[in-house]
Enzyme design. Structure first.
Site, PDB file in Angstrom:
ATOM      1  CG  ASP A 399     -62.442 -13.410 -24.981  1.00 42.53           C
ATOM      2  OD1 ASP A 399     -62.214 -12.770 -26.026  1.00 42.53           O
ATOM      3  OD2 ASP A 399     -63.408 -13.155 -24.226  1.00 42.53           O
ATOM      4  CD  GLU A 452     -59.571 -10.060 -26.932  1.00 43.24           C
ATOM      5  OE1 GLU A 452     -60.237  -9.373 -27.724  1.00 43.24           O
ATOM      6  OE2 GLU A 452     -60.076 -10.622 -25.951  1.00 43.24           O
TER       7      GLU A 452
END
Length: 738
Positions: A399, A452
């Site tokens: 993330d 990401e």
């Protein structure tokens, strides 16, 4: 003269809770050539009894809680047990050897200990035939570290750990403890402050808001060996990911399904819908429900909200039994400021990055990790290796990679300190991500990593050897943003935004991309996917079917957040289940069936996934009809293939009984998929047999339609394909090139 163990300085340190080496004072100590002595510390006790080889003896009481018992030379830790005030009879923790060795120390402080999850934290084990739990923690700036729990009345002086290295590793073996024991760390900082902390390496925690760490027994018997052996073969296959938040997918009797209840239901649903993987929003332990798991405090622990450690293992095992891979969202970029966890862990910013004027991340009010410390990198690396080794996950999605790569991420001038070259790149984070990918791919071939990452940072999916970060896939945030931006426009305005559709193809093969419609796009006022679509209900659902078809056809792996497959109307909320009752409504049934058949077509069509990272897999047919919003292209499994898929997307609302596409010479053309099918809630148009037109006939048709003048000789003539084009639809044809 008092015996050495009554040395005033030693006793004062022990009693005041500042003794860093209790193992040197307590346990079995040599008193003479012929005699040893058992030395015990029992604060508050008036008497202490010892069972020595079956005989109960009372220990001598000295002062300040020190007790001792003279014994013959050669006594072993197994030969005696001590009675505690709560009636427990257990072996002496300080009689057992310390197991943290020089190799452990070297690897950990170098940041390369690949099995640190089997060394740090609370590890059930057996030493010299005695079962118990070995506790190890890194706290270099603490004066004293104790393990506290039900087993010692949460008293910090009873079980102080021994400092086994000058770099701050502490250890203690507590005999007799078993799985289920609750514990925390009690620390005395350099300033004398007493801190109570959860274990950063804890494998399980009590349910929030409790932050107690729990000893676990990892004895689950896996049945997925065949899946693991075959996993590497699946990495080049189709990848259609269903993104799931465990706590809000489906509820039962007003509560979320637990891991075991979820396992079979979700596995069967994924098979029915032709998803190849599930991606779980973080199931690492976290204190705040509203963080969705992205503010992690237990990097080695599945959240207890939905069941036990073993329950999650069962869930993953079940998914594998049904042929579904499991990807874990993982957050190494920042951690929460909660005082019970890692913040100021030993009285200093041990895990925190401190070189900026403010240590807090401006976006999330969290701390960022200090990747310059090898021990911090080893903590993070150990976490991901733990999830792969002990929990059998098949992929790790990292993330907020952008926040790791840039020192100025979310910060203005004066709020960050440049790197040693004067730049904004976080060189330590880059080095860590390269190490992360290198170790995973070397140690676990077949496990995939996803970034990401929302900027143009180069070489995200290029190998480390070639100077890249080494990820397998990068989320294509630009494609997602541009695509949804286009779909949100009302139909009269779309011709002015055609570049939202065509521009992403300029960089579509610069990385190995995954195309996401993720949870972030259906929260915080952004509206659900169906809610983004303009027009009345019929047009909204037609546009959603078109969008799902467009995603399936575009080059890149696929990810869809739960609910998008049936047209969830409300924004997603972690506090309720999806609106499954919508499947009683025909429009939603139609989208659901359309999504299912699109997924099936994707999985069965190598043209859509076999070479989707190569430019040779994609060839434009036409994107010039801006007014009507039509784009068409071919997808190939390999550059020399004669078989291809022709993908046609009509983003407008008109209906064209005869629509002429310029095309390469074709031998055949057969319709495979039409999102305007009445079975999906469409108008049923677009099913007329396509007509392949020779260049001469195609030119006549273009002249008749006014697309070119009769005397226009510019450009070569090309073949044509006459199709029936329905409104707001995706058509997919199987074509054979001449």
């Amino acid at each position: 003269m008092d015996p050495f163990f009554l040395n005033t300085q030693h006793v004062e340190l022990l009693v005041s809770g500042k003794q860093s080496s209790p193992q040197d004072l307590l346990g079995i100590v040599s008193e003479s050539l012929n005699q040893d002595r058992i030395v015990l510390f029992r604060p508050g006790a008036e008497t202490v009894f010892v069972e020595l080889r079956g005989k109960i003896q009372q220990a001598e009481s000295h002062h300040s809680g020190i007790f001792s018992l003279p014994v013959m030379k050669g006594i072993s830790p197994q030969d005696y047990r001590v009675y505690h005030q709560n009636g427990l009879l257990a072996h002496d923790p300080y009689a057992f050897p310390l197991l943290w060795g020089e190799i452990d120390s070297f690897l950990f402080h170098e940041g390369t200990h690949q099995r640190i999850y089997e060394r740090m934290g609370a590890i059930p084990c057996e030493i010299d035939g005695v079962p118990g739990v070995r506790f190890i923690v890194w706290a270099p700036h603490a004066q004293r570290v104790s393990v506290i729990g039900d087993f010692n009345g949460w008293h910090g002086l009873v079980n102080p750990l021994h400092k086994v290295s000058d770099q701050g590793v502490w250890e203690l073996f507590v005999p007799g403890l078993t799985a289920g024991a609750c514990y925390k760390w009690e620390m005395v900082t350099e300033s004398g402050q007493v801190l109570i902390k959860s274990d950063p390496y804890g494998k399980f925690f009590g349910p929030p808001p409790r932050s107690v760490s729990v000893v676990i027994d990892d004895s689950y018997e896996w049945t997925d060996s065949e899946w693991l052996e075959e996993r590497i073969k699946k990495t080049e296959g189709p990848m259609n990911i269903y993104e799931v938040h465990v706590g809000s997918w489906r509820w039962q009797e007003g509560q979320p399904l637990n891991y075991r209840e979820l396992a079979d239901q979700l596995a069967l649903y994924c098979k029915q819908m032709h998803y190849t993987h599930v991606e779980l929003l973080p199931v690492t332990e976290h204190p705040l429900n509203e963080s969705w798991g992205y503010q992690t405090t237990g990097y080695y622990a599945p959240t207890s909200r939905y069941g036990s450690f073993e329950d999650l293992q069962y869930f993953i095992d079940t998914m594998h039994q049904h042929g579904i891979g499991v990807i874990l969202d993982w957050v190494p970029g920042h951690f929460p400021i909660d005082s019970f966890a890692m913040s100021g862990f030993d009285g200093t910013p041990l895990y925190e990055y401190t070189r900026n004027p403010s240590p807090l991340h401006p976006h999330w009010h969290t701390y960022t990790f200090d990747y310059a410390k090898p021990e911090v990198c080893n903590f993070l690396l150990g976490s991901v290796l733990f999830w792969i080794d002990k929990m059998h996950v098949d992929g790790i999605r990292v993330d907020a990679v952008s926040s790791m790569l840039y020192l100025d991420y979310g910060r203005y001038a004066g709020e960050w300190v440049p790197n040693r070259y004067g730049g904004r790149e976080n060189l330590d984070a880059i080095r860590f991500l390269q190490q992360f990918n290198t170790v995973i791919h070397e140690k676990y071939p077949g496990v995939l990593t996803f970034a990401e990452e929302s900027t143009t940072f180069p070489k995200i999916t290029v190998s480390v050897e070639e100077g890249g970060l080494g990820f397998d896939y990068k989320w294509n945030m630009g494609w997602m943003h541009d695509t949804l931006h286009y779909f949100e426009k009302d139909f009269p305005y779309r011709p002015y935004h055609q570049s939202d559709l065509t521009f992403p193809q300029w960089y579509a093969f610069s990385e190995r991309f995954l195309l996401p419609f993720s949870h972030d796009e259906v929260v915080h006022g952004k509206r659900s996917l169906i809610g983004k679509m303009p027009g009345d209900a019929w047009r909204q659902f037609a546009q959603l079917r078109l969008l799902l078809g467009y995603q399936i056809c575009q080059p890149g792996k696929k990810l869809l957040f739960m609910g998008g497959e049936f047209g969830q109307g409300r924004e997603w909320s972690p506090g309720r289940e999806l609106d499954w009752e919508l499947l009683d409504i025909s429009y939603h049934q139609g989208v659901h069936l359309c999504s299912q058949e699109l997924n099936a077509l994707y999985v069965q069509s190598p043209q859509l996934w076999q070479a989707d990272h190569l430019p040779s897999s994609f060839r434009w047919v036409d994107f010039s009809d801006v007014r009507n919003g039509v784009v068409a292209y071919l997808r190939f499994a390999d550059a020399d293939a004669k078989k291809a898929l022709l993908c046609v997307h009509h983003f407008g609302v008109g209906y064209f009984p005869h629509y002429l596409l310029p095309i390469l010479p074709l031998e055949s053309c057969d319709l495979l998929m039409n999102t305007d099918d009445t079975r999906f809630g469409g108008s049923g148009k677009g099913f007329r047999e396509p007509e392949i037109l020779t260049p001469e006939i195609a030119r006549q048709e273009r002249e008749a339609a006014g697309l070119i003048e009769a005397d226009d000789e510019s450009g070569p003539d090309c073949w044509g394909l006459d199709i029936e084009l329905p409104p707001s639809a995706t058509l997919i044809f199987s074509v054979t090139l001449q």
